[in-house]
Design an enzyme around this catalytic site. Structure first.
Site, short mmCIF file in Angstrom:
data_model
loop_
_atom_site.label_atom_id
_atom_site.label_comp_id
_atom_site.label_asym_id
_atom_site.label_seq_id
_atom_site.Cartn_x
_atom_site.Cartn_y
_atom_site.Cartn_z
CG ASP A 13 -3.91 2.62 7.04
OD1 ASP A 13 -3.37 3.27 6.12
OD2 ASP A 13 -4.12 3.10 8.17
CG ASP A 134 4.54 9.26 9.59
OD1 ASP A 134 3.82 10.03 8.94
OD2 ASP A 134 5.04 8.23 9.11
#
EC number: 5.3.1.16
Length: 238
Positions: A13, A134
């Protein structure tokens, strides 16, 4: 009878040019693991990773972008990568694919502009496009997980299958970065809603979670904090 050992895909990330992990997706609750995302990616590649999952957190939240860093990782490592975060239009997808990214990950746009998924698959093929749903429970979250969409996973999966999608990523937002372990019931529900390749994320903590995936017939998991902190040794051996 269980499935083969699921693929564990290391996640890098990227926020403000660094490799971080967020707690429950909150950009203000970060842990920095590497100052250099390239160093993080190289670390996992050196340990044998055959595929990497990169997320441009700044692009996802509208705070900027890290495309130069991503292009450097692709150029320097030669390991296939997929990239998500802020891929909400054709231009963003094309920029990443032209930079050598193996496949782009479409999140918010799969809910707001589902025709984009079909267009990209038609132009680039199903091997270059992935959709990431998500969710909190089965409600899809959008815009860097900041907003609930009011749309259920089960409403989208038939449409995505009809568009020719092969691979779906499902992330349990409530457990992402928490090391709480996977929610077996939720994983089983999602497996029932999607019969193509399923990659999950959110809460993977140890080898028990990888065994759970094998038992439920889920092909893989995107893992961050557990392999960075060593609660799931990498490479994974069951």
């Amino acid at each position: 009878m269980t499935s083969p050992v699921p693929q564990v895909i290391p996640c890098v990330d990227i926020q403000s040019g660094r490799a971080v992990r967020l707690y429950e997706g909150d950009p203000d609750r970060e842990t920095v693991y590497f100052d250099s995302p390239l160093a993080a990616a190289r670390h996992w590649a050196d340990l044998g990773a055959g595929f990497l999952h990169l997320v441009d957190l700044d692009a996802a939240t509208g705070r900027g972008e890290n495309r130069a860093v991503i292009a450097e990782i692709v150029r320097e490592l030669g390991v296939p990568v997929e990239v998500g975060g802020g891929v909400r239009d054709r231009a963003a997808a094309q920029t990443l694919l032209d930079a050598g990214v193996q496949r782009v990950v479409i999140g918010t746009a799969a809910v707001r502009r589902p025709e984009l998924v079909a267009e990209l698959i038609a132009d680039y093929g199903p091997g270059r496009v992935v959709v990431s749903l998500d969710a909190r429970g089965l409600e899809v979250a959008t815009h860097g997980w900041a907003e609930g969409s009011g749309v259920q996973v089960g409403e989208l999966t038939p449409r995505l299958a009809g568009a020719g999608l092969h691979t779906l990523i499902f992330t349990d937002v409530t457990r992402d970065g928490t090391l709480r372990g996977l929610d077996r019931d939720l994983m089983r529900q999602v497996r029932g809603l999607w019969r193509g390749e399923l990659i999950v994320g959110g809460g993977v903590a140890d080898t028990d979670d990888v065994r759970l995936l094998a038992e439920e017939g889920i092909e893989g998991a995107i893992v961050g904090r557990a392999i960075y902190e060593g609660t799931l040794p990498y490479p994974v051996r069951l």
